[in-house]
Motif scaffolding. Structure first.
Motif, mmCIF file in Angstrom:
data_model
loop_
_atom_site.group_PDB
_atom_site.id
_atom_site.type_symbol
_atom_site.label_atom_id
_atom_site.label_comp_id
_atom_site.label_asym_id
_atom_site.label_seq_id
_atom_site.Cartn_x
_atom_site.Cartn_y
_atom_site.Cartn_z
ATOM 1 N N LYS B 36 44.854 35.831 50.157
ATOM 2 C CA LYS B 36 43.597 34.915 49.936
ATOM 3 C C LYS B 36 42.978 34.719 51.504
ATOM 4 C CE LYS B 36 42.279 29.917 51.133
ATOM 5 N NZ LYS B 36 43.365 28.369 51.354
ATOM 6 N N ASP B 83 40.547 25.239 48.779
ATOM 7 C CA ASP B 83 40.935 26.557 48.322
ATOM 8 C C ASP B 83 39.811 27.042 48.092
ATOM 9 O OD1 ASP B 83 43.062 25.155 46.173
ATOM 10 O OD2 ASP B 83 43.518 25.605 47.696
ATOM 11 N N TYR B 87 39.677 36.007 46.736
ATOM 12 C CA TYR B 87 41.429 36.549 47.014
ATOM 13 C C TYR B 87 41.724 37.867 46.374
ATOM 14 C CZ TYR B 87 42.015 31.033 46.673
ATOM 15 O OH TYR B 87 42.413 29.481 47.321
#
Lengths: 115, 109
Positions: B36, B83, B87
């Protein structure tokens, strides 16, 4: 605290100048890596070193040079021969180069801008 | 070298599940990883899966591996605004580590 440090966080350079980006790790890792990140292109490998005094070219080594005189340090020099050096540069290290010990740990990055 | 492909963008609503997909060409990697990256920062390791596993669950994260189709996915349950990030899937091939192009996840409150 163990980790990887890169300095400086932001770097500005005039065209035609060489500049050196610092990367230091105190994780006692054998292998170290330099990546370049451009928007939408992911990470591209510039150079990597598996052991002190040894390093190999990655996919985009032209216009860059490195040294690995100490286990904990892997500086990257961006030379004037690099045609498009403005990018985000990431340094990483890993305990070794096979299996899970190839898992990479990253520094916070240096953003280089050529004026 | 290895080709690792991902979709560039994904948007989801807060509380929904996110699924980020990755396809790769070299099946010799023993482990496959998900990293991430938050804005202006380095990459953090999120999770990994051993190549002889089909699935791994780690709290809100589920990794699925289909070796036959060379397809890896990351599912984030109950996606939160924290979040939001890029990614990357990744895997070692020989002495190098290949990264996908990255998927930028935006979570809409």
């Amino acid at each position: 605290d163990g980790g990887i440090t890169q300095s400086p966080k932001y770097l500005f350079r005039k065209e035609g100048q060489n500049v050196t980006l610092s990367c230091e790790q105190n994780l006692n890792h054998d292998a170290m890596y330099w990546y370049r990140q451009d928007p939408g292109q992911g990470l591209r490998l510039i150079y990597y070193s598996q052991i002190v005094n040894d390093f190999q070219k990655g996919d985009i080594a032209e216009g860059y040079s490195v040294s690995r005189e100490k286990k904990e340090s892997f500086p990257l020099t961006v030379t004037s021969a690099q045609k498009n050096p403005t990018a985000f540069y990431l340094c990483a290290s890993s305990p070794g180069t096979s299996g899970r010990i190839n898992e990479q740990f990253f520094g916070p990055g240096t953003r280089l801008t050529v004026l | 070298g290895e080709d690792v492909e991902q979709s560039l963008f994904l948007s989801v609503r807060e509380g929904d599940s996110s699924v980020i997909n990755c396809t790769y060409t070299d099946s010799s990697s023993t482990y496959l990883y998900w990293y991430k990256q938050e804005p202006g920062a380095g990459l953090q390791l999120l999770t990994y899966i051993f190549s002889n596993m089909d699935m791994k669950q780690d709290q809100r994260l589920t990794v699925l591996l289909n070796k036959k189709d060379k397809h890896l996915s990351l599912r984030i349950a109950d996606t939160q605004t924290g979040d939001s990030a890029i990614y990357f899937c990744a895997g070692p091939t020989g002495n190098q580590f290949y990264f996908g192009t990255g998927t930028s996840l935006t979570v809409i409150p």
